[in-house]
Design a protein around this motif. Structure first.
Motif, PDB file in Angstrom:
ATOM      1  N   ARG A  51       0.916  -1.114  -0.261  1.00 59.85           N
ATOM      2  CA  ARG A  51      -0.087   0.176   0.154  1.00 59.85           C
ATOM      3  C   ARG A  51       1.185   1.280   0.157  1.00 59.85           C
ATOM      4  O   ARG A  51       0.620   2.060  -0.869  1.00 59.85           O
ATOM      5  N   ASP A  52       1.688   1.453   0.888  1.00 59.78           N
ATOM      6  CA  ASP A  52       2.563   2.444   1.266  1.00 59.78           C
ATOM      7  C   ASP A  52       3.077   3.199   0.237  1.00 59.78           C
ATOM      8  O   ASP A  52       3.212   4.191  -0.957  1.00 59.78           O
ATOM      9  N   PRO A  53       3.724   2.060  -0.609  1.00 57.43           N
ATOM     10  CA  PRO A  53       4.551   1.955  -1.634  1.00 57.43           C
ATOM     11  C   PRO A  53       4.024   2.710  -2.706  1.00 57.43           C
ATOM     12  O   PRO A  53       4.672   3.441  -3.355  1.00 57.43           O
ATOM     13  N   LEU A  55       1.348   4.054  -3.178  1.00 56.12           N
ATOM     14  CA  LEU A  55       0.589   5.093  -2.835  1.00 56.12           C
ATOM     15  C   LEU A  55       1.289   6.127  -2.789  1.00 56.12           C
ATOM     16  O   LEU A  55       1.030   7.323  -3.207  1.00 56.12           O
ATOM     17  N   ASP A  56       2.559   6.273  -2.230  1.00 56.10           N
ATOM     18  CA  ASP A  56       3.820   7.365  -2.910  1.00 56.10           C
ATOM     19  C   ASP A  56       3.931   7.502  -4.498  1.00 56.10           C
ATOM     20  O   ASP A  56       4.105   8.395  -4.724  1.00 56.10           O
ATOM     21  N   THR A  60       2.430  11.165  -6.810  1.00 56.39           N
ATOM     22  CA  THR A  60       3.516  11.869  -6.387  1.00 56.39           C
ATOM     23  C   THR A  60       3.575  12.649  -7.793  1.00 56.39           C
ATOM     24  O   THR A  60       4.091  11.561  -8.212  1.00 56.39           O
TER      25      THR A  60
END
Length: 100
Positions: A51-53, A55-56, A60
């Motif tokens: 999820r985090d990578p 969404l980044d 971005t």
């Protein structure tokens, strides 16, 4: 006796806003745009390590890709294809396929 409207700080019921009310000025995505947005998000979640990578990456701004990858992929099939290639290039699973 005074009415509630005469009291300082009193707001008429019609002026109150609910935090759960939809913003009427936002146009919903067209069905094809929504499909592309969901598909590119799922692909990024699978191939970029969670999820985090994902969404980044998707949120971005990237001048080389023409903007935020999520917006670029949502706008057109060509944009989707470009972002899909970039996700595969950045994949934490070399040689991974789309699967859909």
């Amino acid at each position: 006796m005074t009415s509630d409207q005469d009291k300082p700080g009193a707001t008429p019921a019609s002026a109150r806003k609910s935090p759960f009310r939809r913003n009427r000025w936002v146009t919903p995505l067209a069905p094809e745009g929504a499909r592309r947005q969901g598909a590119i998000s799922a692909l990024a979640f699978r191939l970029l390590g969670g999820r985090d990578p994902a969404l980044d990456f998707l949120n971005t701004e990237d001048a080389a890709l023409g903007g935020r990858p999520l917006a670029v992929a949502t706008q057109s099939e060509a944009g989707y294809a470009n972002i899909e290639r970039e996700i595969h290039a950045r994949s934490v699973f070399p040689g991974a396929t789309h699967g859909g």
